[in-house]
Design an enzyme around this catalytic site. Structure first.
Site, mmCIF file in Angstrom:
data_model
loop_
_atom_site.group_PDB
_atom_site.id
_atom_site.type_symbol
_atom_site.label_atom_id
_atom_site.label_comp_id
_atom_site.label_asym_id
_atom_site.label_seq_id
_atom_site.Cartn_x
_atom_site.Cartn_y
_atom_site.Cartn_z
ATOM 1 N N TYR A 218 -10.821 8.196 -5.172
ATOM 2 C CA TYR A 218 -9.952 9.198 -5.811
ATOM 3 C C TYR A 218 -9.279 8.594 -7.039
ATOM 4 O O TYR A 218 -9.135 7.367 -7.148
ATOM 5 C CB TYR A 218 -8.915 9.771 -4.837
ATOM 6 C CG TYR A 218 -8.054 8.783 -4.089
ATOM 7 C CD1 TYR A 218 -6.939 8.187 -4.665
ATOM 8 C CD2 TYR A 218 -8.344 8.470 -2.765
ATOM 9 C CE1 TYR A 218 -6.136 7.311 -3.952
ATOM 10 C CE2 TYR A 218 -7.549 7.576 -2.042
ATOM 11 C CZ TYR A 218 -6.451 7.012 -2.634
ATOM 12 O OH TYR A 218 -5.652 6.136 -1.922
ATOM 13 N N ASP A 295 4.668 0.222 10.045
ATOM 14 C CA ASP A 295 3.547 -0.506 10.658
ATOM 15 C C ASP A 295 4.009 -1.484 11.731
ATOM 16 O O ASP A 295 3.258 -1.777 12.664
ATOM 17 C CB ASP A 295 2.764 -1.282 9.582
ATOM 18 C CG ASP A 295 1.704 -0.416 8.909
ATOM 19 O OD1 ASP A 295 1.727 0.813 9.097
ATOM 20 O OD2 ASP A 295 0.856 -0.970 8.181
HETATM 21 C C1 LIG Z 1 -7.306 0.870 3.777
HETATM 22 C C2 LIG Z 1 -5.966 1.520 3.991
HETATM 23 C C3 LIG Z 1 -5.676 2.720 3.373
HETATM 24 C C4 LIG Z 1 -4.456 3.359 3.611
HETATM 25 N N1 LIG Z 1 -4.195 4.552 2.997
HETATM 26 C C5 LIG Z 1 -3.053 5.208 3.271
HETATM 27 C C6 LIG Z 1 -2.768 6.473 2.652
HETATM 28 O O1 LIG Z 1 -3.545 6.973 1.843
HETATM 29 N N2 LIG Z 1 -1.604 7.111 2.995
HETATM 30 C C7 LIG Z 1 -0.709 6.569 3.893
HETATM 31 O O2 LIG Z 1 0.324 7.203 4.179
HETATM 32 N N3 LIG Z 1 -0.945 5.356 4.466
HETATM 33 C C8 LIG Z 1 -2.073 4.673 4.176
HETATM 34 N N4 LIG Z 1 -2.312 3.453 4.743
HETATM 35 C C9 LIG Z 1 -1.289 2.857 5.626
HETATM 36 C C10 LIG Z 1 -0.177 2.199 4.821
HETATM 37 O O3 LIG Z 1 -0.734 1.307 3.866
HETATM 38 C C11 LIG Z 1 0.765 1.427 5.738
HETATM 39 O O4 LIG Z 1 1.024 2.194 6.882
HETATM 40 C C12 LIG Z 1 2.083 1.158 5.014
HETATM 41 O O5 LIG Z 1 1.874 0.486 3.808
HETATM 42 C C13 LIG Z 1 3.012 0.353 5.935
HETATM 43 O O6 LIG Z 1 4.222 0.118 5.246
HETATM 44 P P1 LIG Z 1 5.342 -0.805 5.898
HETATM 45 O O7 LIG Z 1 6.481 -0.764 4.935
HETATM 46 O O8 LIG Z 1 5.582 -0.395 7.309
HETATM 47 O O9 LIG Z 1 4.707 -2.273 5.972
HETATM 48 P P2 LIG Z 1 4.213 -3.242 4.805
HETATM 49 O O10 LIG Z 1 3.749 -2.497 3.618
HETATM 50 O O11 LIG Z 1 3.254 -4.191 5.441
HETATM 51 O O12 LIG Z 1 5.524 -4.034 4.368
HETATM 52 C C14 LIG Z 1 6.077 -5.072 5.142
HETATM 53 C C15 LIG Z 1 6.905 -5.973 4.221
HETATM 54 O O13 LIG Z 1 7.652 -6.885 5.027
HETATM 55 C C16 LIG Z 1 7.638 -8.171 4.407
HETATM 56 N N5 LIG Z 1 7.915 -9.165 5.468
HETATM 57 C C17 LIG Z 1 7.149 -9.464 6.531
HETATM 58 N N6 LIG Z 1 7.764 -10.377 7.304
HETATM 59 C C18 LIG Z 1 8.957 -10.665 6.721
HETATM 60 C C19 LIG Z 1 10.055 -11.528 7.058
HETATM 61 N N7 LIG Z 1 10.067 -12.272 8.188
HETATM 62 N N8 LIG Z 1 11.135 -11.564 6.234
HETATM 63 C C20 LIG Z 1 11.156 -10.805 5.098
HETATM 64 N N9 LIG Z 1 10.146 -9.977 4.735
HETATM 65 C C21 LIG Z 1 9.061 -9.900 5.538
HETATM 66 C C22 LIG Z 1 6.244 -8.257 3.803
HETATM 67 O O14 LIG Z 1 6.176 -9.212 2.777
HETATM 68 C C23 LIG Z 1 6.040 -6.827 3.294
HETATM 69 O O15 LIG Z 1 6.510 -6.652 1.972
HETATM 70 C C24 LIG Z 1 -3.507 2.777 4.483
HETATM 71 C C25 LIG Z 1 -3.781 1.540 5.099
HETATM 72 C C26 LIG Z 1 -5.004 0.911 4.850
HETATM 73 C C27 LIG Z 1 -5.271 -0.402 5.506
#
Ligand SMILES: Cc1cc2nc3c(=O)[nH]c(=O)nc-3n(C[C@H](O)[C@H](O)[C@H](O)COP(=O)(O)OP(=O)(O)OC[C@H]3O[C@@H](n4cnc5c(N)ncnc54)[C@H](O)[C@@H]3O)c2cc1C
Length: 397
Positions: A218, A295
């Site tokens: 896309y 996540d």
């Molecule tokens: C191939 C693929 C395609 C996807 N497409 C989509 C989509 O189109 N739409 C959608 O809604 N979702 C999509 N997703 C899912 C989405 O990418 C994730 O669900 C989302 O990014 C999770 O966000 P988060 O903030 O929970 O975790 P993350 O983005 O993993 O952020 C976690 C953060 O915590 C930090 N961290 C970790 N441990 C520590 C610590 N001890 N101290 C300080 N900082 C720390 C890390 O550095 C990171 O910045 C996709 C996933 C994949 C794999």
């Protein structure tokens, strides 16, 4: 502690940044600590569905997202076997159907928009290059020892682990399940517009379904690039988000696919791959004044493009729960978990089932294609009404 209690958010991904913005509006001071020295999302795209867009709009971000995102007209579902179109889903109608559009955006653009709002908020402190070393709970509050340029101890009324699928905050929560491999890897790349093969439309999503694999492309970056994701079944399961993928391996894997797919894969670019890892949402997300979000709590396979959307929804519900019960954080966090679990589990299971449908082979795949054709685009889309209609005040599904 000042008049406003402090909430410590661990992780400045899409989940952590959204949670910070939402919870600050509920009357809390926020400290976000992110171990990365700078915010740099993956060079990849993300789909933002109406349920997520609605929450982001309530945080005042709709205009900025609209300016950076593309609103595709349709998702063309294509056969990776015959090359013919199975159906075409008119997602351009989402705005009138759900009140919010279906958008695709560069992850870095979405993260920049969230980060800019965070930096503007006087009640949010963003500490980069800062890792949580220890969380010590005492008399209702947590004392969190940080390791970073401003290495310090933060006293927080609540600790929110938005630290992703490899979360270490999870260790604070008895009964929280760990990450489990799904036997699939995602290969990703971004093709600059000039290198995109002829015939790839600028304002439509392509979804190619084939035996044991599928491929999605896309437009992102205002149409200046095309995001490509290929999902294949393989057991490689190294943790991390940016292992290099060898083009020859992916080209070989799609060797028997239609020429359009092979042309997209051959456009010159670097590939990154990572193992798709899931976290079962049935486990515990909360213990006392510590909670998981995004996540960290419930990583899911990306076949409904809902992982980040669920993190964004979590943020809205967490903020509502803390607003409703500011002086009893454990009760607020327990209410958040109870409100979110049924919906997240339903989406998590639906995403898993969608993956099974996408990767069907032989007769089952032919039956799937016939059924999609017979149902027609509107009925296919209507099956997901329950995902997209969600509003922050629904709390259920
Ligand atoms: C191939 C693929 C395609 C996807 N497409 C989509 C989509 O189109 N739409 C959608 O809604 N979702 C999509 N997703 C899912 C989405 O990418 C994730 O669900 C989302 O990014 C999770 O966000 P988060 O903030 O929970 O975790 P993350 O983005 O993993 O952020 C976690 C953060 O915590 C930090 N961290 C970790 N441990 C520590 C610590 N001890 N101290 C300080 N900082 C720390 C890390 O550095 C990171 O910045 C996709 C996933 C994949 C794999």
């Amino acid at each position: 502690m000042g008049e406003r209690p402090t909430v410590l958010v661990i992780g400045a991904g899409i989940g952590g940044l959204t949670a910070a913005l939402a919870v600050a509006r509920a009357g809390f001071d926020i400290v976000i600590c992110e171990r990365a020295a700078e915010l740099s999302e993956l060079g990849a795209g993300i789909q933002v569905s109406p349920n997520a867009g609605r929450v982001l709009a309530e945080l005042g971000l709709d205009e900025a997202i609209e300016a950076a995102a593309i609103e595709p007209q349709a998702i063309d579902v294509m056969s990776g076997v015959s090359g013919s179109r199975i159906t075409s889903l008119p997602v351009g109608a989402f705005r009138s159907r759900y009140g919010f559009p279906y958008r695709v955006i560069h992850r870095a653009d979405l993260q920049s928009i969230l980060a800019a709002a965070v930096r503007k908020a006087s009640d949010i402190t963003l500490l980069l290059g800062t890792t949580v070393e220890a969380v010590l709970a005492r008399e209702g509050d947590s004392f969190v020892r940080l390791k970073g340029p401003r290495g310090e101890m933060v006293q927080a009324a609540a600790v929110i682990g938005a630290d992703g699928v490899w979360s270490s905050t999870r260790e604070q929560i008895p009964g929280a399940p760990g990450p489990a491999p799904t036997g699939r890897t995602a290969w990703r790349t971004v093709i600059p517009r000039d290198n995109v093969p002829d015939g790839v439309p600028a304002n439509r999503v392509g979804l190619w379904l084939g035996p044991h694999a599928h491929l999605v492309h896309y437009p992102i970056a205002g149409g200046a690039a095309v995001n490509v994701v290929a999902i294949v079944e393989e057991t490689w399961d190294k943790p991390g988000w940016n292992a290099r993928g060898d083009y020859r391996r992916i080209a070989e894997r799609f060797n028997h696919w239609p020429s359009e797919v092979k042309a997209i894969l051959a456009a010159p670019q670097g590939w990154q791959k990572w193992a798709l890892t899931a976290v079962d949402p049935a486990g515990s997300w909360v213990s006392g004044n510590t909670a998981l979000l995004g996540d960290a709590a419930h990583a899911m396979v990306p076949f409904l493009a809902q992982g980040a959307a669920m993190a964004i929804e979590d943020a809205a519900v967490l903020a509502d729960s803390l607003r409703a019960s500011p002086s009893d954080v454990p009760a607020a966090l327990a209410a958040y978990e109870a409100a979110r679990k049924p919906r997240v589990a339903k989406v998590w299971n639906a995403a898993k089932k969608t993956g099974e449908h996408y990767h069907m082979d032989g007769t089952l795949a032919r039956l799937r294609d016939v059924a999609l054709g017979l149902l027609g685009p509107r009925l296919v889309l209507a099956q997901n009404d329950w995902i997209y209609r969600w509003r922050p005040d629904d709390h259920g599904d």
